[in-house]
Design a protein around this motif. Structure first.
Motif, PDB file in Angstrom:
ATOM      1  N   ASP A  60      11.497 -11.965 -12.860  1.00  0.00           N
ATOM      2  CA  ASP A  60      12.343 -13.138 -12.648  1.00  0.00           C
ATOM      3  C   ASP A  60      11.989 -13.912 -11.384  1.00  0.00           C
ATOM      4  OD1 ASP A  60      13.695 -12.302 -14.897  1.00  0.00           O
ATOM      5  OD2 ASP A  60      15.284 -11.308 -13.776  1.00  0.00           O
ATOM      6  N   ILE A  61      11.104 -13.341 -10.554  1.00  0.00           N
ATOM      7  CA  ILE A  61      10.758 -13.932  -9.261  1.00  0.00           C
ATOM      8  C   ILE A  61       9.286 -14.346  -9.291  1.00  0.00           C
ATOM      9  CG2 ILE A  61      10.573 -13.473  -6.787  1.00  0.00           C
ATOM     10  CD1 ILE A  61      12.790 -11.370  -7.152  1.00  0.00           C
ATOM     11  N   PRO A  62       8.951 -15.531  -8.800  1.00  0.00           N
ATOM     12  CA  PRO A  62       7.546 -15.957  -8.813  1.00  0.00           C
ATOM     13  C   PRO A  62       6.648 -15.005  -8.020  1.00  0.00           C
ATOM     14  CG  PRO A  62       8.981 -17.806  -8.287  1.00  0.00           C
ATOM     15  CD  PRO A  62       9.831 -16.577  -8.268  1.00  0.00           C
ATOM     16  N   GLY A  63       5.452 -14.758  -8.532  1.00  0.00           N
ATOM     17  CA  GLY A  63       4.476 -13.916  -7.850  1.00  0.00           C
ATOM     18  C   GLY A  63       4.366 -12.540  -8.472  1.00  0.00           C
ATOM     19  N   ALA A  64       3.250 -11.903  -8.186  1.00  0.00           N
ATOM     20  CA  ALA A  64       3.007 -10.542  -8.674  1.00  0.00           C
ATOM     21  C   ALA A  64       3.746  -9.536  -7.799  1.00  0.00           C
ATOM     22  CB  ALA A  64       1.516 -10.251  -8.678  1.00  0.00           C
ATOM     23  N   ARG A  65       4.396  -8.565  -8.446  1.00  0.00           N
ATOM     24  CA  ARG A  65       5.111  -7.519  -7.714  1.00  0.00           C
ATOM     25  C   ARG A  65       4.903  -6.188  -8.416  1.00  0.00           C
ATOM     26  NH1 ARG A  65      10.901  -8.058  -7.326  1.00  0.00           N
ATOM     27  NH2 ARG A  65      10.816  -8.479  -9.537  1.00  0.00           N
ATOM     28  N   VAL A  66       4.830  -5.119  -7.637  1.00  0.00           N
ATOM     29  CA  VAL A  66       4.787  -3.754  -8.150  1.00  0.00           C
ATOM     30  C   VAL A  66       5.789  -2.963  -7.330  1.00  0.00           C
ATOM     31  CG1 VAL A  66       3.375  -1.686  -8.459  1.00  0.00           C
ATOM     32  CG2 VAL A  66       2.365  -3.935  -8.847  1.00  0.00           C
ATOM     33  N   GLY A  67       6.678  -2.211  -8.000  1.00  0.00           N
ATOM     34  CA  GLY A  67       7.716  -1.460  -7.294  1.00  0.00           C
ATOM     35  C   GLY A  67       7.368   0.015  -7.140  1.00  0.00           C
ATOM     36  N   PHE A  68       7.697   0.572  -5.992  1.00  0.00           N
ATOM     37  CA  PHE A  68       7.486   1.997  -5.732  1.00  0.00           C
ATOM     38  C   PHE A  68       8.798   2.600  -5.240  1.00  0.00           C
ATOM     39  CE2 PHE A  68       3.398  -0.031  -5.173  1.00  0.00           C
ATOM     40  CZ  PHE A  68       2.569   0.781  -5.938  1.00  0.00           C
ATOM     41  N   PHE A  69       9.228   3.663  -5.890  1.00  0.00           N
ATOM     42  CA  PHE A  69      10.460   4.353  -5.527  1.00  0.00           C
ATOM     43  C   PHE A  69      10.130   5.824  -5.321  1.00  0.00           C
ATOM     44  CE2 PHE A  69      11.350   0.778  -8.288  1.00  0.00           C
ATOM     45  CZ  PHE A  69      12.225   0.049  -7.507  1.00  0.00           C
ATOM     46  N   GLU A  70      10.665   6.423  -4.260  1.00  0.00           N
ATOM     47  CA  GLU A  70      10.317   7.795  -3.905  1.00  0.00           C
ATOM     48  C   GLU A  70      11.565   8.643  -3.727  1.00  0.00           C
ATOM     49  OE1 GLU A  70       6.567   7.114  -1.057  1.00  0.00           O
ATOM     50  OE2 GLU A  70       8.373   6.025  -0.494  1.00  0.00           O
TER      51      GLU A  70
END
Length: 90
Positions: A30-40
């Motif tokens: 939903d947000i412009p630009g490439a994103r990758v999420g990391f959760f630990e």
């Protein structure tokens, strides 16, 4: 999707290798630009090398699959540790 990611740590006593559970999800962006999420689940559970590898896997998958990376957000939830050496204080 859930996968078992391999890890190796020469600093680990006994068994210096193992696996950690990783949940991989892909959701609309939903947000412009490439994103990758990391959760630990563990502090510093995913190291810099693993994060860079996940970014590269995401880019390669989008290129080979003909998928626009800007339209989706992949995320990786790490259930243990990955990326070799344990850092001081962990």
């Amino acid at each position: 999707m859930t996968v078992q990611a391999l890890w190796y740590s020469p600093d680990e006593e006994g068994a210096p290798a193992g696996t950690s559970r990783v949940v991989v999800r892909v959701e609309p962006n939903d947000i412009p630009g490439a994103r990758v999420g990391f959760f630990e689940q563990e502090a510093q559970g995913a190291g810099e090398t693993w994060r860079a590898s996940a970014w590269m896997a995401t880019v390669v998958a989008s290129l080979t699959g003909g998928i626009d990376l800007l339209q989706y957000v992949p995320s990786f939830s790490v259930g243990g540790r990955i990326d070799g050496r344990r850092r001081a204080g962990c």
